[in-house]
Scaffold this active site. Sequence first.
Site, PDB file in Angstrom:
ATOM      1  N   SER B 158      29.979  28.667  52.939  1.00  0.00           N
ATOM      2  CA  SER B 158      30.109  30.121  52.793  1.00  0.00           C
ATOM      3  C   SER B 158      29.306  30.630  51.586  1.00  0.00           C
ATOM      4  O   SER B 158      28.088  30.503  51.565  1.00  0.00           O
ATOM      5  CB  SER B 158      31.580  30.500  52.704  1.00  0.00           C
ATOM      6  OG  SER B 158      31.722  31.872  52.756  1.00  0.00           O
ATOM      7  N   ASP B 182      28.261  27.595  57.592  1.00  0.00           N
ATOM      8  CA  ASP B 182      28.557  29.007  57.815  1.00  0.00           C
ATOM      9  C   ASP B 182      28.319  29.851  56.565  1.00  0.00           C
ATOM     10  O   ASP B 182      29.251  30.380  55.960  1.00  0.00           O
ATOM     11  CB  ASP B 182      29.985  29.198  58.320  1.00  0.00           C
ATOM     12  CG  ASP B 182      30.083  30.451  59.187  1.00  0.00           C
ATOM     13  OD1 ASP B 182      29.056  30.824  59.775  1.00  0.00           O
ATOM     14  OD2 ASP B 182      31.161  31.048  59.264  1.00  0.00           O
ATOM     15  N   HIS B 252      35.431  30.635  60.596  1.00  0.00           N
ATOM     16  CA  HIS B 252      34.633  30.338  59.417  1.00  0.00           C
ATOM     17  C   HIS B 252      34.873  28.887  58.975  1.00  0.00           C
ATOM     18  O   HIS B 252      33.946  28.154  58.667  1.00  0.00           O
ATOM     19  CB  HIS B 252      35.071  31.309  58.325  1.00  0.00           C
ATOM     20  CG  HIS B 252      34.090  31.490  57.213  1.00  0.00           C
ATOM     21  ND1 HIS B 252      32.748  31.594  57.410  1.00  0.00           N
ATOM     22  CD2 HIS B 252      34.292  31.618  55.870  1.00  0.00           C
ATOM     23  CE1 HIS B 252      32.157  31.758  56.233  1.00  0.00           C
ATOM     24  NE2 HIS B 252      33.068  31.776  55.293  1.00  0.00           N
TER      25      HIS B 252
END
Lengths: 261, 451
Positions: B158, B182, B252
């Site tokens: 992330s 991601d 996610h």
Amino acid sequence: MDPVLPLYTRNGNDGGSYSSSEWVATGNGDGGVAYRNSEETERDNLLTVQVPAGNGEMTLSGHEVEAQRNLANTHTPREISATSRVKRELSEIVFCRVRLWMVIISIFVLIVVVIIISMVVCSAIHEDPDEKFDPSLFKVPLFFNGSFQLSNMAFEEEHSTLNYSSDALTADLQEKLADIYRSSPALGRYFSKAEIHVLRNSSVIADYHLTFLMPEEQQDQLRNFTLSREMVYNVFRQFLYDQEPDSSELLYIDPLSLNMS
Amino acid sequence: MFLWQYLTPLLLIAAQICKVQTCDEFTDLNFGHAFIGTSISIRLLLYTRENGTCGTLLSHTNLSAHPQFKLSRPTTFAIHGYRPTGSPPVWVGNITELLLYRKDVNVIVVDWNHGAANVNYFKAVENTHKAAANLTAFIKRMQEHGASLSSIHLIGVSLGAHISGFVGANLNGAIGRITALDPAGPQFTGTAPEDRLDSKDAQFVDVLHTDIDALGFREPLGHIDFYANGGTDQPGCPKTIFSGGSYFKCDHQRSVLLYLESLNQTCASRAFPCSSYSEFLDGNCLNCDRFGAAGCPVFGYDITMWKDILLKLGHTKTYFTTTTKSPFCMSGYRVDVMIWNKDIRWGYITVKLHYKGTEAVATIDHKSLKFQKYTETRLFAQFDKDIPSVHKVSLKFSNGNVFKPKYKLRVLRIRLTHLERKERPLCRYDIVLEEKREVTFRPIPCEESNF
């Protein structure tokens, strides 16, 4: 607050006057009959139409006043009178004892029934275009030849007393082959006949000769796809694979021995 | 009182022993910290094969203080993302263990929980630059002590993916590899390459997208970009907000789970280069010839096997699908169907493969499929498990019409080709599939086609 209150009271008054006229309308059964007998019916209708334009200056009979009130009521958003009016209109007698609400409901029911029936009929009379064909148009012959081996036969001949005549064997095999192709959804309609020539030496080998008949139109497409060697061969082949592999059946055909030119 | 003279050194020694034995743990904060907000502070926790489960807090300046930190070994950094609740990421233990199991490396968990734990996401985004500057300084120091930049691998989750990108950019793209799991989308989507991760940040950048429609980044960022299940909704994740917090983070978080599974080598997910997910589902991207004998790239840690060809190709966008839970990988078949119905038929196909009581199911229903007479319709069937040898196949055709008459799909030939194993395709000839009725048969090895 002041302007609101009078509005309420006026509403109440109107409702009261309205309900009293309702009484008049329902209680005036005799008057209704009387006036129906007279010739004034048409004029009455005309008058009712003209009333809103003429602003109610004319002298009107009781039921005409009622009608006018009705027209006026439709323009005032008052709930109680509106629902009771709808109720009354719905319970109006159309003819005999049939009331308006019955008519409306039965129309809806009829629509639904018609839809359901038409759908059932459509699916019932649905003709699959692929199941329609005219065998009389199938004239062009197409041949396939090949051979296979009866692996259980040689063994049986040596050890069993069963005497399987050549003719019987040929007939049985021909029947078997014809069954395979006749039951095929794609090839069945084109299948004409199967011929078998049994050769016996160390093992039993059968030569087969298949005849298909096709229509003249779309010949090339049929030759390339439905009636291609691949299809004719593999329909036979997959039938052989579907046999029980350890079958001791006399007419067991070894799938690997199958060939087609 | 004289007793203290003896006790004090004893206690000190005991404390020293305890200090050696205690492991340094990832900072555990709570929502209160996140609510007040935390200022950036970076801790580097070292794990090696010698102390696989016990982390050592590294000094930013004095690298020689840690004899187990051998710079001759490659170093892998794991960088977490935004921590709205301040809790340690669940995967920290797993990733260090699996990375060490796969390769003798120094695993450094970058703990920037002070900085990432903040209810204000924008503050955490700001902190990424500070974290990157800190990490850059540390890596430069490693370089001074003899580490090679090309042996450094940054794994960023992330926001951590963008931190990796900034570090890589600070070091002029000399870093060996960046893996982005991601990468975060909010505040990064639409920005210039220097404000986010991009493929120039390292010698090789591989990116996994699992939540492009919410927390993730939609556009490709690396040399290879994997879009799991199209990158949007992950199977098995809640579809509605009623499932609570997992509704927001499940997609996610799936990126990390998929990567851990690739490290674990449970099974391999082959990813197919394609222009769009729907093209991929249509089976139009199953050709892997450009990758030679290796075939299409396999998602995950071992993507480096395809590094050279991927660098040559530039940017490759690939797709793969997963199951709802681990093992996530699917097994693909190409299914070719030819019919002889006069009219065009539309519908969906469900294929089941049977082998000794186990059953693998593939439903091809992403759109209504078109079947046309004497034309081969190519389908891409993805099964939830791999069947070693197919004994029987079941097929079901449906078109979703309730009131219409039951149509039949008259199949001349159906052919199933396994995409991985180089084995003879399986065929069945001449079957009629009536709508909503399952047909089971024993497939036969196909003959060479001459249709």
